[in-house]
Design a protein around this motif. Structure first.
Motif, PDB file in Angstrom:
ATOM      1  N   GLU A 147       0.826  -1.206   0.000  1.00  0.00           N
ATOM      2  CA  GLU A 147       0.000   0.000   0.000  1.00  0.00           C
ATOM      3  C   GLU A 147       0.863   1.260   0.000  1.00  0.00           C
ATOM      4  N   ASN A 148       1.972   1.230   0.722  1.00  0.00           N
ATOM      5  CA  ASN A 148       2.807   2.420   0.867  1.00  0.00           C
ATOM      6  C   ASN A 148       3.765   2.627  -0.295  1.00  0.00           C
ATOM      7  N   MET A 149       4.073   1.582  -1.030  1.00  0.00           N
ATOM      8  CA  MET A 149       5.062   1.660  -2.093  1.00  0.00           C
ATOM      9  C   MET A 149       4.364   1.799  -3.434  1.00  0.00           C
ATOM     10  N   GLN A 150       4.666   2.848  -4.155  1.00  0.00           N
ATOM     11  CA  GLN A 150       4.085   3.098  -5.473  1.00  0.00           C
ATOM     12  C   GLN A 150       5.161   2.917  -6.534  1.00  0.00           C
ATOM     13  N   GLU A 151       4.736   2.763  -7.784  1.00  0.00           N
ATOM     14  CA  GLU A 151       5.677   2.596  -8.902  1.00  0.00           C
ATOM     15  C   GLU A 151       6.646   3.779  -8.966  1.00  0.00           C
ATOM     16  N   LYS A 152       6.145   4.987  -8.739  1.00  0.00           N
ATOM     17  CA  LYS A 152       7.008   6.176  -8.786  1.00  0.00           C
ATOM     18  C   LYS A 152       8.070   6.129  -7.678  1.00  0.00           C
ATOM     19  N   ASP A 153       7.709   5.518  -6.528  1.00  0.00           N
ATOM     20  CA  ASP A 153       8.677   5.388  -5.440  1.00  0.00           C
ATOM     21  C   ASP A 153       9.832   4.477  -5.831  1.00  0.00           C
ATOM     22  N   LEU A 154       9.515   3.410  -6.548  1.00  0.00           N
ATOM     23  CA  LEU A 154      10.553   2.462  -6.953  1.00  0.00           C
ATOM     24  C   LEU A 154      11.589   3.094  -7.874  1.00  0.00           C
ATOM     25  N   LYS A 155      11.175   4.060  -8.664  1.00  0.00           N
ATOM     26  CA  LYS A 155      12.076   4.695  -9.629  1.00  0.00           C
ATOM     27  C   LYS A 155      12.921   5.801  -9.004  1.00  0.00           C
ATOM     28  N   SER A 156      12.655   6.123  -7.779  1.00  0.00           N
ATOM     29  CA  SER A 156      13.372   7.192  -7.088  1.00  0.00           C
ATOM     30  C   SER A 156      14.808   6.769  -6.766  1.00  0.00           C
ATOM     31  N   GLY A 164      23.095  -6.452  -6.184  1.00  0.00           N
ATOM     32  CA  GLY A 164      23.351  -5.119  -5.632  1.00  0.00           C
ATOM     33  C   GLY A 164      24.067  -4.230  -6.624  1.00  0.00           C
ATOM     34  N   LYS A 165      25.076  -4.773  -7.259  1.00  0.00           N
ATOM     35  CA  LYS A 165      25.813  -3.998  -8.270  1.00  0.00           C
ATOM     36  C   LYS A 165      24.923  -3.660  -9.459  1.00  0.00           C
ATOM     37  N   LEU A 166      24.074  -4.610  -9.859  1.00  0.00           N
ATOM     38  CA  LEU A 166      23.181  -4.368 -10.991  1.00  0.00           C
ATOM     39  C   LEU A 166      22.139  -3.299 -10.667  1.00  0.00           C
ATOM     40  N   LEU A 200      21.404   0.139 -12.654  1.00  0.00           N
ATOM     41  CA  LEU A 200      20.053   0.457 -13.113  1.00  0.00           C
ATOM     42  C   LEU A 200      19.578   1.815 -12.586  1.00  0.00           C
ATOM     43  N   TYR A 201      19.867   2.104 -11.331  1.00  0.00           N
ATOM     44  CA  TYR A 201      19.432   3.384 -10.766  1.00  0.00           C
ATOM     45  C   TYR A 201      20.303   4.555 -11.229  1.00  0.00           C
ATOM     46  N   ASN A 202      21.541   4.288 -11.569  1.00  0.00           N
ATOM     47  CA  ASN A 202      22.401   5.357 -12.084  1.00  0.00           C
ATOM     48  C   ASN A 202      22.136   5.667 -13.552  1.00  0.00           C
ATOM     49  N   HIS A 203      21.545   4.714 -14.285  1.00  0.00           N
ATOM     50  CA  HIS A 203      21.271   4.892 -15.722  1.00  0.00           C
ATOM     51  C   HIS A 203      19.873   4.377 -16.057  1.00  0.00           C
ATOM     52  N   PRO A 204      18.836   4.957 -15.482  1.00  0.00           N
ATOM     53  CA  PRO A 204      17.485   4.426 -15.691  1.00  0.00           C
ATOM     54  C   PRO A 204      17.002   4.538 -17.134  1.00  0.00           C
ATOM     55  N   GLN A 205      17.527   5.471 -17.881  1.00  0.00           N
ATOM     56  CA  GLN A 205      17.101   5.656 -19.265  1.00  0.00           C
ATOM     57  C   GLN A 205      17.661   4.575 -20.188  1.00  0.00           C
ATOM     58  N   GLU A 206      18.595   3.766 -19.707  1.00  0.00           N
ATOM     59  CA  GLU A 206      19.207   2.730 -20.548  1.00  0.00           C
ATOM     60  C   GLU A 206      18.807   1.327 -20.094  1.00  0.00           C
ATOM     61  N   GLU A 207      17.559   1.171 -19.729  1.00  0.00           N
ATOM     62  CA  GLU A 207      17.079  -0.114 -19.221  1.00  0.00           C
ATOM     63  C   GLU A 207      17.171  -1.210 -20.280  1.00  0.00           C
ATOM     64  N   GLU A 208      16.933  -0.876 -21.532  1.00  0.00           N
ATOM     65  CA  GLU A 208      16.998  -1.878 -22.604  1.00  0.00           C
ATOM     66  C   GLU A 208      18.433  -2.384 -22.777  1.00  0.00           C
ATOM     67  N   THR A 209      19.391  -1.478 -22.767  1.00  0.00           N
ATOM     68  CA  THR A 209      20.797  -1.874 -22.852  1.00  0.00           C
ATOM     69  C   THR A 209      21.181  -2.716 -21.640  1.00  0.00           C
ATOM     70  N   PHE A 210      20.695  -2.315 -20.492  1.00  0.00           N
ATOM     71  CA  PHE A 210      20.925  -3.052 -19.251  1.00  0.00           C
ATOM     72  C   PHE A 210      20.457  -4.496 -19.404  1.00  0.00           C
ATOM     73  N   ASP A 211      19.208  -4.682 -19.848  1.00  0.00           N
ATOM     74  CA  ASP A 211      18.654  -6.027 -20.017  1.00  0.00           C
ATOM     75  C   ASP A 211      19.397  -6.823 -21.078  1.00  0.00           C
ATOM     76  N   ASN A 212      19.751  -6.186 -22.194  1.00  0.00           N
ATOM     77  CA  ASN A 212      20.480  -6.881 -23.262  1.00  0.00           C
ATOM     78  C   ASN A 212      21.841  -7.362 -22.783  1.00  0.00           C
ATOM     79  N   THR A 213      22.503  -6.542 -21.994  1.00  0.00           N
ATOM     80  CA  THR A 213      23.827  -6.916 -21.497  1.00  0.00           C
ATOM     81  C   THR A 213      23.739  -8.067 -20.498  1.00  0.00           C
ATOM     82  N   ILE A 214      22.743  -8.019 -19.628  1.00  0.00           N
ATOM     83  CA  ILE A 214      22.559  -9.132 -18.688  1.00  0.00           C
ATOM     84  C   ILE A 214      22.254 -10.411 -19.460  1.00  0.00           C
TER      85      ILE A 214
END
Length: 153
Positions: A3-12, A83-85, A89-103
């Motif tokens: 209830e307390n955690m929203q999608e916008k909170d996760l991206k913070s 933890g490293k991943l 992800l949080y340092n480069h949120p705009q590159e999520e697709e590259t992140f997933d492709n590399t993993i």
């Protein structure tokens, strides 16, 4: 999601720092598990010359503790990588697709396009499983050694 955690909170960035803080204990979890694992392995010396039933039971418990230790070590290493991943992800949120492709390059089973909520839920499950297994391993190691020592004449 809670209830307390929203999608916008996760991206913070704060959420990223929180998950990094929780995952920062994984090296210590690994060390604790390694010590318990080594302790359980030392207990196997008694298994090869059991004099009473207590020795056999104690050695069997230490065997289970050793197997749990291997699993805990695997999960600890996995959490350390997570933890490293998450930091990436949080340092480069705009590159999520590259992140997933590399993993996926390193780990073919990785699912692409997972929501951040899904990533958090998976890591949380692994985290609590590793902590629970580590405490279980220590308890079994103590019980196993107590039974071994009680059986020694």
């Amino acid at each position: 999601m809670t209830e307390n955690m929203q999608e916008k909170d996760l991206k913070s960035p704060v959420a990223g720092k929180v998950v990094s803080a929780f995952l920062s204990v994984t090296p210590q979890l690994l060390i604790v598990s390694l010590v318990a694992y080594a302790t359980a392995i030392m207990g196997f010396n008694f298994f090869f010359n059991p004099e009473v039933v207590m020795d056999i039971i104690g050695a069997a418990i230490l065997g289970v503790a050793s197997l749990i230790g291997l699993w805990t070590m695997f999960l600890s290493v996995h959490l350390s990588v997570e933890g490293k991943l998450f930091e990436v992800l949080y340092n480069h949120p705009q590159e999520e697709e590259t992140f997933d492709n590399t993993i996926q390059y390193f780990w073919k089973a990785h699912r692409k396009n997972r929501s951040l909520e899904s990533r958090w839920a998976g890591t949380k499950a692994i985290y609590f499983k590793a902590v629970t297994l580590c405490f279980t391993q220590w308890a079994l190691t103590l019980i196993g050694f107590a039974l071994l020592t009680a059986g020694i004449k």
